[in-house]
Design a protein around this motif. Structure first.
Motif, PDB file in Angstrom:
ATOM      1  N   LYS A   1       0.735  -1.199  -0.062  1.00  0.00           N
ATOM      2  CA  LYS A   1      -0.195   0.070  -0.136  1.00  0.00           C
ATOM      3  C   LYS A   1       0.762   1.374   0.055  1.00  0.00           C
ATOM      4  N   VAL A   2       0.246   2.413   0.478  1.00  0.00           N
ATOM      5  CA  VAL A   2       0.992   3.635   0.492  1.00  0.00           C
ATOM      6  C   VAL A   2       0.928   4.456   1.819  1.00  0.00           C
ATOM      7  N   ASP A   3       1.724   5.444   1.840  1.00  0.00           N
ATOM      8  CA  ASP A   3       1.891   6.281   3.272  1.00  0.00           C
ATOM      9  C   ASP A   3       0.862   7.260   2.881  1.00  0.00           C
ATOM     10  N   LYS A   4       0.804   8.264   4.115  1.00  0.00           N
ATOM     11  CA  LYS A   4      -0.048   9.258   4.074  1.00  0.00           C
ATOM     12  C   LYS A   4      -0.180  10.251   2.979  1.00  0.00           C
TER      13      LYS A   4
ATOM     14  N   ARG B   1       2.696   7.545  -1.160  1.00  0.00           N
ATOM     15  CA  ARG B   1       3.915   7.019  -1.674  1.00  0.00           C
ATOM     16  C   ARG B   1       3.938   5.655  -1.211  1.00  0.00           C
ATOM     17  N   PRO B   2       4.579   4.638  -2.301  1.00  0.00           N
ATOM     18  CA  PRO B   2       4.496   3.256  -1.810  1.00  0.00           C
ATOM     19  C   PRO B   2       5.176   3.114  -0.479  1.00  0.00           C
ATOM     20  N   VAL B   3       4.893   2.018   0.122  1.00  0.00           N
ATOM     21  CA  VAL B   3       5.574   1.594   1.381  1.00  0.00           C
ATOM     22  C   VAL B   3       6.429   0.072   1.048  1.00  0.00           C
ATOM     23  N   TYR B   4       7.535   0.306   1.206  1.00  0.00           N
ATOM     24  CA  TYR B   4       8.421  -1.076   0.848  1.00  0.00           C
ATOM     25  C   TYR B   4       8.891  -1.395   2.317  1.00  0.00           C
ATOM     26  N   ILE B   5       8.613  -2.677   2.404  1.00  0.00           N
ATOM     27  CA  ILE B   5       9.078  -3.479   3.924  1.00  0.00           C
ATOM     28  C   ILE B   5      10.046  -4.603   3.488  1.00  0.00           C
ATOM     29  N   GLU B   6      11.172  -4.530   4.363  1.00  0.00           N
ATOM     30  CA  GLU B   6      11.945  -6.076   4.594  1.00  0.00           C
ATOM     31  C   GLU B   6      12.062  -6.490   5.917  1.00  0.00           C
ATOM     32  N   GLN B   7      12.160  -7.741   5.891  1.00  0.00           N
ATOM     33  CA  GLN B   7      12.276  -8.297   7.240  1.00  0.00           C
ATOM     34  C   GLN B   7      13.467  -8.949   7.244  1.00  0.00           C
ATOM     35  N   LEU B   8      14.576  -8.207   7.854  1.00  0.00           N
ATOM     36  CA  LEU B   8      16.141  -8.736   7.814  1.00  0.00           C
ATOM     37  C   LEU B   8      16.108  -9.557   9.022  1.00  0.00           C
ATOM     38  N   GLY B   9      15.385  -9.489   9.832  1.00  0.00           N
ATOM     39  CA  GLY B   9      15.397 -10.711  10.991  1.00  0.00           C
ATOM     40  C   GLY B   9      15.092 -12.199  10.238  1.00  0.00           C
ATOM     41  N   MET B  10      14.245 -12.151   9.063  1.00  0.00           N
ATOM     42  CA  MET B  10      14.169 -13.395   8.511  1.00  0.00           C
ATOM     43  C   MET B  10      15.219 -13.749   7.358  1.00  0.00           C
TER      44      MET B  10
ATOM     45  N   ASN C   1      -3.548   0.747   6.118  1.00  0.00           N
ATOM     46  CA  ASN C   1      -2.283   0.635   5.172  1.00  0.00           C
ATOM     47  C   ASN C   1      -1.041  -0.168   5.848  1.00  0.00           C
ATOM     48  N   LEU C   2      -1.005  -0.180   7.070  1.00  0.00           N
ATOM     49  CA  LEU C   2       0.353  -1.125   7.589  1.00  0.00           C
ATOM     50  C   LEU C   2      -0.320  -2.338   7.708  1.00  0.00           C
ATOM     51  N   PRO C   3       0.639  -3.512   7.326  1.00  0.00           N
ATOM     52  CA  PRO C   3       0.597  -4.885   7.372  1.00  0.00           C
ATOM     53  C   PRO C   3       0.227  -5.284   8.839  1.00  0.00           C
ATOM     54  N   ARG C   4      -0.582  -6.331   9.043  1.00  0.00           N
ATOM     55  CA  ARG C   4      -0.993  -6.644  10.444  1.00  0.00           C
ATOM     56  C   ARG C   4       0.183  -7.355  11.075  1.00  0.00           C
TER      57      ARG C   4
ATOM     58  N   THR D   1      -3.721  -2.434  10.797  1.00  0.00           N
ATOM     59  CA  THR D   1      -5.125  -3.254  10.672  1.00  0.00           C
ATOM     60  C   THR D   1      -5.550  -3.524   9.167  1.00  0.00           C
ATOM     61  N   CYS D   2      -4.654  -3.807   8.438  1.00  0.00           N
ATOM     62  CA  CYS D   2      -5.011  -4.016   7.069  1.00  0.00           C
ATOM     63  C   CYS D   2      -6.165  -5.106   6.746  1.00  0.00           C
ATOM     64  N   THR D   3      -7.126  -5.033   6.010  1.00  0.00           N
ATOM     65  CA  THR D   3      -7.964  -6.347   5.787  1.00  0.00           C
ATOM     66  C   THR D   3      -8.056  -6.505   4.419  1.00  0.00           C
ATOM     67  N   SER D   4      -7.060  -6.202   3.440  1.00  0.00           N
ATOM     68  CA  SER D   4      -7.234  -6.084   2.105  1.00  0.00           C
ATOM     69  C   SER D   4      -6.413  -7.433   1.474  1.00  0.00           C
ATOM     70  N   CYS D   5      -5.841  -8.346   2.488  1.00  0.00           N
ATOM     71  CA  CYS D   5      -4.891  -9.474   2.024  1.00  0.00           C
ATOM     72  C   CYS D   5      -5.262 -10.791   2.659  1.00  0.00           C
ATOM     73  N   PRO D   6      -6.163 -11.174   2.225  1.00  0.00           N
ATOM     74  CA  PRO D   6      -7.052 -12.499   2.953  1.00  0.00           C
ATOM     75  C   PRO D   6      -6.068 -13.694   2.982  1.00  0.00           C
ATOM     76  N   GLU D   7      -4.682 -13.643   2.113  1.00  0.00           N
ATOM     77  CA  GLU D   7      -3.797 -14.781   2.351  1.00  0.00           C
ATOM     78  C   GLU D   7      -2.655 -14.206   2.953  1.00  0.00           C
ATOM     79  N   GLY D   8      -2.802 -13.072   3.601  1.00  0.00           N
ATOM     80  CA  GLY D   8      -1.694 -12.524   4.424  1.00  0.00           C
ATOM     81  C   GLY D   8      -0.797 -11.078   3.812  1.00  0.00           C
ATOM     82  N   CYS D   9      -0.435 -10.294   4.734  1.00  0.00           N
ATOM     83  CA  CYS D   9       0.054  -8.933   3.911  1.00  0.00           C
ATOM     84  C   CYS D   9       1.640  -9.173   3.421  1.00  0.00           C
TER      85      CYS D   9
END
Length: 318
Positions: free
Chosen positions: A115-118, A121-130, A261-264, A269-277
């Motif tokens: 999704k996007v910020d306020k 702008r596109p929001v990009y996420i990296e989970q470096l712990g994984m 717009n933030l992943p669960r 509270t994103c509800t747009s991704c039934p298969e997970g954010c």
């Protein structure tokens, strides 16, 4: 307040200025900067590295801002970038890049857009712990991962940012980045630092001024030492865009990104991704909110190697 309402409401200059610095951009130039822009384009026009039909003022100004409107320094950066693009076939990488290790790479190095910020702008996420470098490099190589990052930068510019610009009726050239350090052990910091360094070099040298804001979340207390190693790689403008946060990051994130717009997995509270954010890659570029999008030609790797339905988010929206 939603991103749509902020983008459409011109009575909120204080909020926009808090989230985005427009100085040195089209429509926000000083007379001196206007003159530098004219002179710079005239100089570039005498080289083989400038095409006014391809290189607009938004792009040219990114290089000028990155070099503080110093024409000789910006010229070198511009030419170095154009030479690099030609030598690496970047102009056609959307059509030519193959990435059969797509699914495995996403598993061992989780990163995606959501999704996007306020501002829109596109929001990009990296989970470096994984991030599992050993497994990642058992299915790919550092060179191919770097090329994948270049491919994603081109998709960001030509696909994601283009869709956001249409939806919110303004030009976008930056994204908001979340780097999640949850479960990153101190023993793995050197390897994490290595891959971040290689990607940062590409961004800083060839895609300047594309970072709007970066949040490093779940940072352990000893991250300060690692940050002292990373900071010298970055220019002072970039450093000011980076916010280091511990496990209580959510209130600060919500100042820039709406909860829906933030992943669960990050407390949203994103509800747009039934298969997970995670790995959803959902946004104006493929959620059905912009006419003419999604565009299958920009989704070929996900379609070919991820067996994904490019219209999945459109269908979920209905």
């Amino acid at each position: 307040m939603s991103s749509a309402s902020i983008a459409a409401n011109t009575s909120l200059p204080h909020l926009v200025s808090d989230l985005e610095n427009l100085n040195g951009r089209v429509g926000h130039l000083t007379p001196e900067q206007e003159a530098v822009l004219r002179d710079f384009k005239a100089i570039l026009a005498t080289t083989d590295y400038f095409d006014p039909a391809v290189h607009d003022d938004h792009q040219v100004l990114r290089f000028l801002r990155a070099r503080k409107f110093d024409i000789p320094a910006a010229k070198k950066m511009w030419i170095d970038c154009q030479v690099w693009r030609k030598e690496n076939g970047v102009d056609t990488i959307i059509q030519t890049f193959e990435f059969p290790e797509y699914m495995a790479a996403m598993k061992f190095y989780p990163r995606w857009y959501h999704k996007v910020d306020k501002l829109g702008r596109p929001v990009y996420i990296e989970q470096l712990g994984m991030l599992d470098l050993q497994r990642l490099f058992s299915v790919s190589t550092e060179e191919r991962m770097q090329r994948n990052h270049v491919h994603e930068y081109e998709r960001l510019i030509k696909y994601r940012l283009a869709a956001c610009s249409i939806k919110f009726n303004r030009h976008f050239e930056q994204s908001t980045v979340i780097m999640d350090l949850k479960n990153v052990a101190l023993s793995t910091f050197p390897s994490v630092y290595g891959i971040v360094k290689s990607v940062s070099a590409i961004a800083q040298d060839y895609y300047p001024e594309m970072l709007g804001k970066m949040f490093v979340i779940n940072a352990p207390m000893l991250f300060t030492g690692v940050w002292s190693l990373v900071k010298p790689m970055l220019d002072e403008v970039t450093v000011r865009k980076i916010v280091i946060l511990g496990p209580t990051y959510l209130p600060t994130l919500l100042e820039t990104i709406d909860s829906e717009n933030l992943p669960r997995c990050l407390g949203g509270t994103c509800t747009s991704c039934p298969e997970g954010c995670e790995h959803s890659d959902i946004g104006p570029w493929n959620d059905g909110s912009v006419e003419g999008y999604p565009k299958p030609e920009f989704e070929q790797i996900a379609i070919k190697y991820g067996a994904l339905d490019v219209y999945r988010h459109v269908k979920n929206r209905k």
